[in-house]
Design an enzyme around this catalytic site. Sequence first.
Site, PDB file in Angstrom:
ATOM      1  N   HIS A   5      -8.330   9.502  -2.922  1.00 57.11           N
ATOM      2  CA  HIS A   5      -7.750   8.177  -2.665  1.00 57.11           C
ATOM      3  C   HIS A   5      -6.235   8.246  -2.492  1.00 57.11           C
ATOM      4  O   HIS A   5      -5.668   7.539  -1.659  1.00 57.11           O
ATOM      5  CB  HIS A   5      -8.105   7.254  -3.828  1.00 57.11           C
ATOM      6  CG  HIS A   5      -7.548   5.881  -3.731  1.00 57.11           C
ATOM      7  ND1 HIS A   5      -7.864   5.004  -2.701  1.00 57.11           N
ATOM      8  CD2 HIS A   5      -6.690   5.192  -4.535  1.00 57.11           C
ATOM      9  CE1 HIS A   5      -7.238   3.863  -2.883  1.00 57.11           C
ATOM     10  NE2 HIS A   5      -6.515   3.946  -3.981  1.00 57.11           N
ATOM     11  N   ASP A  21      -3.795   1.038  -0.559  1.00 52.90           N
ATOM     12  CA  ASP A  21      -4.501   0.350  -1.632  1.00 52.90           C
ATOM     13  C   ASP A  21      -4.000  -1.097  -1.743  1.00 52.90           C
ATOM     14  O   ASP A  21      -4.063  -1.840  -0.768  1.00 52.90           O
ATOM     15  CB  ASP A  21      -4.334   1.155  -2.927  1.00 52.90           C
ATOM     16  CG  ASP A  21      -5.171   0.658  -4.087  1.00 52.90           C
ATOM     17  OD1 ASP A  21      -6.347   1.042  -4.162  1.00 52.90           O
ATOM     18  OD2 ASP A  21      -4.640  -0.102  -4.917  1.00 52.90           O
ATOM     19  N   ARG A  22      -3.479  -1.513  -2.896  1.00 58.19           N
ATOM     20  CA  ARG A  22      -2.981  -2.895  -3.016  1.00 58.19           C
ATOM     21  C   ARG A  22      -1.893  -3.179  -1.986  1.00 58.19           C
ATOM     22  O   ARG A  22      -1.835  -4.260  -1.403  1.00 58.19           O
ATOM     23  CB  ARG A  22      -2.429  -3.147  -4.427  1.00 58.19           C
ATOM     24  CG  ARG A  22      -3.353  -2.813  -5.570  1.00 58.19           C
ATOM     25  CD  ARG A  22      -4.671  -3.526  -5.483  1.00 58.19           C
ATOM     26  NE  ARG A  22      -4.538  -4.970  -5.617  1.00 58.19           N
ATOM     27  CZ  ARG A  22      -5.541  -5.831  -5.434  1.00 58.19           C
ATOM     28  NH1 ARG A  22      -6.738  -5.388  -5.073  1.00 58.19           N
ATOM     29  NH2 ARG A  22      -5.355  -7.121  -5.602  1.00 58.19           N
ATOM     30  N   HIS A  55     -13.492  -2.446 -11.988  1.00 53.92           N
ATOM     31  CA  HIS A  55     -12.188  -3.009 -12.332  1.00 53.92           C
ATOM     32  C   HIS A  55     -11.901  -4.280 -11.541  1.00 53.92           C
ATOM     33  O   HIS A  55     -11.191  -5.169 -12.019  1.00 53.92           O
ATOM     34  CB  HIS A  55     -11.087  -1.975 -12.100  1.00 53.92           C
ATOM     35  CG  HIS A  55     -10.973  -1.493 -10.686  1.00 53.92           C
ATOM     36  ND1 HIS A  55     -12.004  -0.876 -10.011  1.00 53.92           N
ATOM     37  CD2 HIS A  55      -9.934  -1.549  -9.794  1.00 53.92           C
ATOM     38  CE1 HIS A  55     -11.621  -0.563  -8.793  1.00 53.92           C
ATOM     39  NE2 HIS A  55     -10.382  -0.973  -8.629  1.00 53.92           N
ATOM     40  N   TYR A  85      -4.815  -8.629  -9.056  1.00 50.47           N
ATOM     41  CA  TYR A  85      -6.239  -8.464  -8.775  1.00 50.47           C
ATOM     42  C   TYR A  85      -6.974  -9.797  -8.838  1.00 50.47           C
ATOM     43  O   TYR A  85      -7.887 -10.043  -8.031  1.00 50.47           O
ATOM     44  CB  TYR A  85      -6.854  -7.466  -9.758  1.00 50.47           C
ATOM     45  CG  TYR A  85      -6.731  -6.041  -9.301  1.00 50.47           C
ATOM     46  CD1 TYR A  85      -7.767  -5.423  -8.612  1.00 50.47           C
ATOM     47  CD2 TYR A  85      -5.579  -5.302  -9.541  1.00 50.47           C
ATOM     48  CE1 TYR A  85      -7.671  -4.109  -8.184  1.00 50.47           C
ATOM     49  CE2 TYR A  85      -5.466  -3.995  -9.127  1.00 50.47           C
ATOM     50  CZ  TYR A  85      -6.515  -3.399  -8.440  1.00 50.47           C
ATOM     51  OH  TYR A  85      -6.405  -2.100  -8.007  1.00 50.47           O
TER      52      TYR A  85
END
Length: 295
Positions: free
Chosen positions: A275, A110-111, A155, A215
């Site tokens: 996920h 992910d990030r 988001h 983000y």
Amino acid sequence: MAPVIPGFDYRRVPVADGVSLNVAVAGSGSPVVLLHGFPQTHLMWRHVAADLAADHTVICPDLRGYGASDKPAADADADPAAYAKRTMAADIVALARALGHDRFALAGHDRGALVAFRAGLDHPATITHLACLDVLPTLDMWDVLHGTTAAVGFHLFLMAQPPGLPERMIAACPDDFFGHFLDLWTGDPRAIPAEVRAAYLDACRAAVPSIVADYRASAGVDVDHDRADRDGGRRLTMPLTVIQQDWGAALGYDAAALWRAWADDLEHHTVGYGHFMAEEAPADIAKALRELLAR
């Protein structure tokens, strides 16, 4: 006390001016750094890290802005790149070097996968092997979000807004906001037990401004960096493994083709896990990482 990875030593390591990372380390052998995603901490790697530590030095940090790592202010005027993936990748290279490793394998989810991707482009002589779990590169991510199907990434658009409103909205009900993703994205709820879920929520509740800044960078400076690399023909030269859900079927893109445009040596796998695959299928993820390290 927050949960820890059993058998791992914890320390704080300075990586930049005024920034130290919380890191868990165990094992011996060739080094592997594991980077967590949102809305999590290094704990997401607890099963995979324990497996790999049998024959590797495993390094699991909290990214800057997350968990128990430092959270520098995201002042767009003072330091517009404070949460650029380029900056966060430099943190990880500095962390490994401080621990005695000039070259290392890197896996991110992910990030953390976006940080790993940037590290691979910016530090090709340092990253020996690369794995990215359940993301697209930032530039491609924005390109595939269009129409009503983009609602799945609401988001991303919320936290891309100018400083102020997103932080206030999320801080008003942080457990609802972050818990929404933990619930929605988990294929097997048993994969994230109550004490770990609580640790994730505690960590995120205390890090709203820095998470939003992370983000927000991906809607600005990170896109600029990716576009410059694409225009310049820069590619990932180390062996790369990508493991992801079949988001392409839902959003109308060929994930493997998008990744091939960035990588010379790619193995792409589509899986049926949720996920949080390192927690839902840790044995499979550890096996895939071992196979990557053998390439």
